[in-house]
Scaffold this motif. Structure first.
Motif, PDB file in Angstrom:
ATOM      1  N   LEU A  95      -4.151  57.054  45.002  1.00  0.00           N
ATOM      2  CA  LEU A  95      -4.584  55.769  45.548  1.00  0.00           C
ATOM      3  C   LEU A  95      -5.052  55.838  46.996  1.00  0.00           C
ATOM      4  CD1 LEU A  95      -2.067  53.225  43.991  1.00  0.00           C
ATOM      5  CD2 LEU A  95      -4.443  53.606  43.392  1.00  0.00           C
ATOM      6  N   SER A  96      -4.760  56.946  47.668  1.00  0.00           N
ATOM      7  CA  SER A  96      -5.199  57.037  49.060  1.00  0.00           C
ATOM      8  C   SER A  96      -6.689  57.391  49.144  1.00  0.00           C
ATOM      9  CB  SER A  96      -4.368  58.074  49.817  1.00  0.00           C
ATOM     10  OG  SER A  96      -4.596  59.347  49.269  1.00  0.00           O
ATOM     11  N   VAL A  97      -7.241  57.876  48.030  1.00  0.00           N
ATOM     12  CA  VAL A  97      -8.670  58.176  48.008  1.00  0.00           C
ATOM     13  C   VAL A  97      -9.439  56.887  47.745  1.00  0.00           C
ATOM     14  CG1 VAL A  97     -10.500  59.523  46.892  1.00  0.00           C
ATOM     15  CG2 VAL A  97      -8.225  60.512  47.157  1.00  0.00           C
ATOM     16  N   ARG A  98     -10.138  56.407  48.778  1.00  0.00           N
ATOM     17  CA  ARG A  98     -10.793  55.102  48.675  1.00  0.00           C
ATOM     18  C   ARG A  98     -12.189  55.175  48.086  1.00  0.00           C
ATOM     19  NH1 ARG A  98      -7.263  52.268  47.755  1.00  0.00           N
ATOM     20  NH2 ARG A  98      -8.697  50.513  47.951  1.00  0.00           N
ATOM     21  N   LEU A  99     -12.762  56.402  48.086  1.00  0.00           N
ATOM     22  CA  LEU A  99     -14.138  56.549  47.644  1.00  0.00           C
ATOM     23  C   LEU A  99     -14.173  57.139  46.239  1.00  0.00           C
ATOM     24  CD1 LEU A  99     -17.083  56.291  48.849  1.00  0.00           C
ATOM     25  CD2 LEU A  99     -16.944  58.766  49.170  1.00  0.00           C
ATOM     26  N   TYR A 100     -14.939  56.506  45.370  1.00  0.00           N
ATOM     27  CA  TYR A 100     -15.141  57.081  44.049  1.00  0.00           C
ATOM     28  C   TYR A 100     -16.404  57.910  44.079  1.00  0.00           C
ATOM     29  CZ  TYR A 100     -15.771  57.584  39.063  1.00  0.00           C
ATOM     30  OH  TYR A 100     -15.939  58.113  37.807  1.00  0.00           O
ATOM     31  N   GLN A 101     -16.289  59.163  43.658  1.00  0.00           N
ATOM     32  CA  GLN A 101     -17.455  60.030  43.597  1.00  0.00           C
ATOM     33  C   GLN A 101     -17.595  60.543  42.180  1.00  0.00           C
ATOM     34  OE1 GLN A 101     -15.843  62.362  46.947  1.00  0.00           O
ATOM     35  NE2 GLN A 101     -17.908  62.343  47.800  1.00  0.00           N
ATOM     36  N   CYS A 102     -18.750  60.297  41.588  1.00  0.00           N
ATOM     37  CA  CYS A 102     -18.965  60.721  40.209  1.00  0.00           C
ATOM     38  C   CYS A 102     -19.519  62.148  40.181  1.00  0.00           C
ATOM     39  CB  CYS A 102     -19.922  59.763  39.511  1.00  0.00           C
ATOM     40  SG  CYS A 102     -20.245  60.246  37.809  1.00  0.00           S
ATOM     41  N   GLU A 103     -18.844  63.015  39.416  1.00  0.00           N
ATOM     42  CA  GLU A 103     -19.301  64.421  39.332  1.00  0.00           C
ATOM     43  C   GLU A 103     -20.543  64.513  38.452  1.00  0.00           C
ATOM     44  OE1 GLU A 103     -16.179  63.953  37.436  1.00  0.00           O
ATOM     45  OE2 GLU A 103     -14.619  64.874  38.668  1.00  0.00           O
ATOM     46  N   GLU A 104     -20.771  63.461  37.676  1.00  0.00           N
ATOM     47  CA  GLU A 104     -21.852  63.498  36.695  1.00  0.00           C
ATOM     48  C   GLU A 104     -23.182  63.023  37.300  1.00  0.00           C
ATOM     49  OE1 GLU A 104     -20.956  64.836  33.820  1.00  0.00           O
ATOM     50  OE2 GLU A 104     -23.019  64.735  33.052  1.00  0.00           O
ATOM     51  N   CYS A 105     -23.175  61.823  37.875  1.00  0.00           N
ATOM     52  CA  CYS A 105     -24.444  61.257  38.360  1.00  0.00           C
ATOM     53  C   CYS A 105     -24.522  61.194  39.880  1.00  0.00           C
ATOM     54  CB  CYS A 105     -24.674  59.870  37.764  1.00  0.00           C
ATOM     55  SG  CYS A 105     -23.590  58.601  38.450  1.00  0.00           S
ATOM     56  N   GLY A 106     -23.442  61.570  40.568  1.00  0.00           N
ATOM     57  CA  GLY A 106     -23.477  61.621  42.020  1.00  0.00           C
ATOM     58  C   GLY A 106     -23.236  60.290  42.717  1.00  0.00           C
ATOM     59  N   LEU A 107     -22.908  59.252  41.958  1.00  0.00           N
ATOM     60  CA  LEU A 107     -22.648  57.942  42.564  1.00  0.00           C
ATOM     61  C   LEU A 107     -21.473  58.031  43.544  1.00  0.00           C
ATOM     62  CD1 LEU A 107     -23.088  54.721  42.382  1.00  0.00           C
ATOM     63  CD2 LEU A 107     -21.155  54.786  40.814  1.00  0.00           C
ATOM     64  N   GLU A 108     -21.644  57.407  44.710  1.00  0.00           N
ATOM     65  CA  GLU A 108     -20.539  57.285  45.666  1.00  0.00           C
ATOM     66  C   GLU A 108     -20.349  55.816  45.943  1.00  0.00           C
ATOM     67  OE1 GLU A 108     -20.979  59.641  49.174  1.00  0.00           O
ATOM     68  OE2 GLU A 108     -20.599  61.502  48.087  1.00  0.00           O
TER      69      GLU A 108
END
Ligand SMILES: [Zn+2]
Length: 152
Positions: A119-132
């Motif tokens: 939960l401390s990771v506030r940023l979602y980073q997609c390994e598939e499409c690169g969305l941040e």
């Protein structure tokens, strides 16, 4: 509260401090209640459809780290208010299944990742499409999509 436990039992100062502490608790309670009321009213006024994640509050309370923040937020009271205020105003308020992995799925491409459990990771980073994207915002989009899928 720390002051209270230092005061001698039965002493005049202890009593005075006890009154102070309970007054302060009451103020915090009222403040929180007021906040929940205002937030639920403003959401109901602004939106015709609201989808909320049915958080496993009991499960979270077993998790020590989450327990305090969940209890403090008064989630179940907030849900209750959204629901009845929604009814009064002919707005749709629905819960989305709690087993839906809203924070692990990419809202853009649907890829599911196991990386955001922390939960401390506030940023979602997609390994598939690169969305941040902010992890709460990503989860909110997923909850909305899931909710819209089930509305007939
Ligand atoms: Zn993606």
């Amino acid at each position: 509260q720390r002051k209270l436990s230092r005061r001698q039992k039965g002493g005049k100062n202890r009593n005075r401090q006890r009154v102070k502490v309970s007054r302060w608790h009451k103020r915090v309670r009222n403040c929180r209640k007021d906040f929940i009321h205002r937030l639920s009213i403003s959401l109901i006024n602004r939106y015709d459809q609201i989808y909320i994640e049915d958080l496993n509050v009991k499960g979270m309370i077993k998790n020590r780290r989450l327990a305090k923040s969940v209890a403090d937020a008064g989630f179940s009271e907030f849900f209750r208010q959204l629901e009845y205020k929604g009814k009064w105003n002919y707005k749709l308020v629905r819960k989305v299944d709690r087993f839906y992995a809203s924070s692990q799925i990419c809202s853009e491409c649907g890829h599911q990742s196991g990386q955001t459990k922390d939960l401390s990771v506030r940023l979602y980073q997609c390994e598939e499409c690169g969305l941040e994207i902010d992890r709460d915002f990503n989860a909110a989009i997923n909850i909305l999509k899931e909710g819209l899928k089930n509305v007939s």
